[in-house]
Motif scaffolding. Structure first.
Motif, PDB file in Angstrom:
ATOM      1  N   ILE A 133      16.500 -33.849  39.446  1.00 56.13           N
ATOM      2  CA  ILE A 133      16.337 -34.165  38.021  1.00 56.13           C
ATOM      3  C   ILE A 133      15.066 -34.974  37.809  1.00 56.13           C
ATOM      4  CG2 ILE A 133      17.327 -35.512  36.123  1.00 56.13           C
ATOM      5  CD1 ILE A 133      20.085 -34.652  37.142  1.00 56.13           C
ATOM      6  N   GLU A 134      14.812 -35.941  38.691  1.00 57.68           N
ATOM      7  CA  GLU A 134      13.595 -36.744  38.565  1.00 57.68           C
ATOM      8  C   GLU A 134      12.347 -35.876  38.701  1.00 57.68           C
ATOM      9  OE1 GLU A 134      13.579 -40.065  41.202  1.00 57.68           O
ATOM     10  OE2 GLU A 134      15.505 -40.797  40.478  1.00 57.68           O
ATOM     11  N   GLN A 135      12.366 -34.925  39.615  1.00 52.78           N
ATOM     12  CA  GLN A 135      11.219 -34.030  39.783  1.00 52.78           C
ATOM     13  C   GLN A 135      10.983 -33.216  38.518  1.00 52.78           C
ATOM     14  OE1 GLN A 135      12.074 -31.709  43.239  1.00 52.78           O
ATOM     15  NE2 GLN A 135      11.600 -33.369  44.670  1.00 52.78           N
ATOM     16  N   HIS A 136      12.051 -32.680  37.932  1.00 50.19           N
ATOM     17  CA  HIS A 136      11.903 -31.890  36.705  1.00 50.19           C
ATOM     18  C   HIS A 136      11.380 -32.755  35.560  1.00 50.19           C
ATOM     19  CE1 HIS A 136      13.485 -28.041  37.974  1.00 50.19           C
ATOM     20  NE2 HIS A 136      14.502 -28.657  38.573  1.00 50.19           N
ATOM     21  N   LEU A 137      11.883 -33.971  35.442  1.00 45.28           N
ATOM     22  CA  LEU A 137      11.428 -34.859  34.370  1.00 45.28           C
ATOM     23  C   LEU A 137       9.953 -35.228  34.554  1.00 45.28           C
ATOM     24  CD1 LEU A 137      14.486 -37.243  33.953  1.00 45.28           C
ATOM     25  CD2 LEU A 137      13.746 -35.439  32.409  1.00 45.28           C
ATOM     26  N   ASN A 138       9.547 -35.509  35.782  1.00 48.00           N
ATOM     27  CA  ASN A 138       8.140 -35.835  36.039  1.00 48.00           C
ATOM     28  C   ASN A 138       7.239 -34.651  35.734  1.00 48.00           C
ATOM     29  OD1 ASN A 138       8.788 -38.421  36.817  1.00 48.00           O
ATOM     30  ND2 ASN A 138       8.923 -37.905  38.996  1.00 48.00           N
ATOM     31  N   ALA A 139       7.681 -33.452  36.094  1.00 51.09           N
ATOM     32  CA  ALA A 139       6.885 -32.255  35.813  1.00 51.09           C
ATOM     33  C   ALA A 139       6.753 -32.042  34.304  1.00 51.09           C
ATOM     34  CB  ALA A 139       7.537 -31.035  36.467  1.00 51.09           C
ATOM     35  N   ALA A 140       7.836 -32.307  33.567  1.00 47.42           N
ATOM     36  CA  ALA A 140       7.795 -32.137  32.112  1.00 47.42           C
ATOM     37  C   ALA A 140       6.859 -33.163  31.476  1.00 47.42           C
ATOM     38  CB  ALA A 140       9.197 -32.262  31.531  1.00 47.42           C
ATOM     39  N   LYS A 141       6.857 -34.387  31.975  1.00 39.13           N
ATOM     40  CA  LYS A 141       5.965 -35.421  31.438  1.00 39.13           C
ATOM     41  C   LYS A 141       4.509 -35.065  31.681  1.00 39.13           C
ATOM     42  CE  LYS A 141       9.143 -39.320  31.802  1.00 39.13           C
ATOM     43  NZ  LYS A 141       9.424 -40.575  32.511  1.00 39.13           N
ATOM     44  N   GLU A 142       4.224 -34.523  32.869  1.00 36.71           N
ATOM     45  CA  GLU A 142       2.845 -34.130  33.185  1.00 36.71           C
ATOM     46  C   GLU A 142       2.377 -33.011  32.261  1.00 36.71           C
ATOM     47  OE1 GLU A 142       2.745 -33.146  37.288  1.00 36.71           O
ATOM     48  OE2 GLU A 142       3.167 -35.186  37.948  1.00 36.71           O
ATOM     49  N   LYS A 143       3.251 -32.067  31.968  1.00 34.00           N
ATOM     50  CA  LYS A 143       2.876 -30.973  31.071  1.00 34.00           C
ATOM     51  C   LYS A 143       2.577 -31.497  29.675  1.00 34.00           C
ATOM     52  CE  LYS A 143       5.309 -27.216  33.368  1.00 34.00           C
ATOM     53  NZ  LYS A 143       6.400 -26.245  33.261  1.00 34.00           N
ATOM     54  N   GLU A 144       3.413 -32.414  29.185  1.00 36.40           N
ATOM     55  CA  GLU A 144       3.210 -32.954  27.842  1.00 36.40           C
ATOM     56  C   GLU A 144       1.922 -33.752  27.749  1.00 36.40           C
ATOM     57  OE1 GLU A 144       6.621 -35.181  26.701  1.00 36.40           O
ATOM     58  OE2 GLU A 144       7.954 -33.464  26.751  1.00 36.40           O
ATOM     59  N   SER A 145       1.627 -34.525  28.785  1.00 40.26           N
ATOM     60  CA  SER A 145       0.424 -35.352  28.743  1.00 40.26           C
ATOM     61  C   SER A 145      -0.833 -34.514  28.919  1.00 40.26           C
ATOM     62  CB  SER A 145       0.487 -36.441  29.813  1.00 40.26           C
ATOM     63  OG  SER A 145       0.497 -35.845  31.096  1.00 40.26           O
ATOM     64  N   SER A 146      -0.711 -33.376  29.621  1.00 36.13           N
ATOM     65  CA  SER A 146      -1.890 -32.546  29.849  1.00 36.13           C
ATOM     66  C   SER A 146      -2.268 -31.739  28.607  1.00 36.13           C
ATOM     67  CB  SER A 146      -1.644 -31.604  31.031  1.00 36.13           C
ATOM     68  OG  SER A 146      -0.630 -30.681  30.702  1.00 36.13           O
ATOM     69  N   LYS A 147      -1.336 -31.546  27.696  1.00 33.38           N
ATOM     70  CA  LYS A 147      -1.636 -30.783  26.478  1.00 33.38           C
ATOM     71  C   LYS A 147      -2.483 -31.646  25.547  1.00 33.38           C
ATOM     72  CE  LYS A 147       2.500 -27.930  26.272  1.00 33.38           C
ATOM     73  NZ  LYS A 147       3.705 -27.641  25.500  1.00 33.38           N
ATOM     74  N   GLU A 148      -3.575 -31.079  25.124  1.00 35.19           N
ATOM     75  CA  GLU A 148      -4.401 -31.779  24.138  1.00 35.19           C
ATOM     76  C   GLU A 148      -4.091 -31.215  22.764  1.00 35.19           C
ATOM     77  OE1 GLU A 148      -8.507 -31.690  25.131  1.00 35.19           O
ATOM     78  OE2 GLU A 148      -8.161 -32.381  27.166  1.00 35.19           O
ATOM     79  N   VAL A 149      -4.197 -32.040  21.781  1.00 36.57           N
ATOM     80  CA  VAL A 149      -3.873 -31.622  20.427  1.00 36.57           C
ATOM     81  C   VAL A 149      -5.017 -30.756  19.905  1.00 36.57           C
ATOM     82  CG1 VAL A 149      -3.386 -32.406  18.095  1.00 36.57           C
ATOM     83  CG2 VAL A 149      -2.539 -33.697  20.053  1.00 36.57           C
TER      84      VAL A 149
END
Length: 164
Positions: free
Chosen positions: A81-97
């Motif tokens: 679960i921690e791995q999935h959450l970390n991967a999701a956070k990285e995806k969100e932060s990598s997206k630029e508006v």
């Protein structure tokens, strides 16, 4: 009367002997089965019998205790679960508006989208018409070729400015 008692005693003896023989054959069958089980345990089996594996049962016989499967330990889900959450956070932060996606569209964007195909057809027709006009002018021979080409490019530029 004594003969009746003797005959009854003989009958009982015969029955008891038959029971003893039956018991002996049953015990020999059980011993034979236990030998077969021991052979299966050791892996030496002439037949195609499956090997015993005790998953949920703890055998009391010492020869069968080595066939007991070790208890399975459940895997911890926390790490996954921690791995999935970390991967999701990285995806969100990598997206630029993207500012274009946030900006509202012009009110007539859907009309332009619907009319675009029709405009393509009309542009092809106008190009054909321009080419025909140039051929007619050249066929008459009155006008210079350079003047005709220059006038056609001027009209194209004017049309492009009008529709943009």
């Amino acid at each position: 009367m004594s003969s009746d008692l003797e005959s009854a005693a003989l009958e009982r003896k015969a029955k008891l002997q038959a029971l003893r023989k039956k018991r002996e054959t049953e015990t020999s069958d059980i011993e034979g089965d236990s030998k077969r089980v021991k052979e299966d345990v050791g892996g030496v089996s002439g037949s195609d019998r499956p090997i015993l594996k005790f998953r949920n049962y703890k055998p009391k016989d010492e020869t069968l205790q080595n066939l007991q499967m070790p208890r399975a330990k459940p895997e911890s889900v926390d790490e996954q679960i921690e791995q999935h959450l970390n991967a999701a956070k990285e995806k969100e932060s990598s997206k630029e508006v993207n500012l274009l996606s946030l900006a509202p569209r012009k009110p007539d964007w859907d009309l332009k989208r619907d009319v675009a195909k029709k405009l393509e057809k009309l542009e092809r027709r106008t190009q054909r018409a321009i080419v025909e006009l140039i051929r007619e002018r050249l066929a008459t021979g009155d006008v210079n070729l350079a003047d005709v080409v220059a006038s056609s490019t001027e009209t194209e530029n004017w049309n492009a400015d009008q529709y943009d």
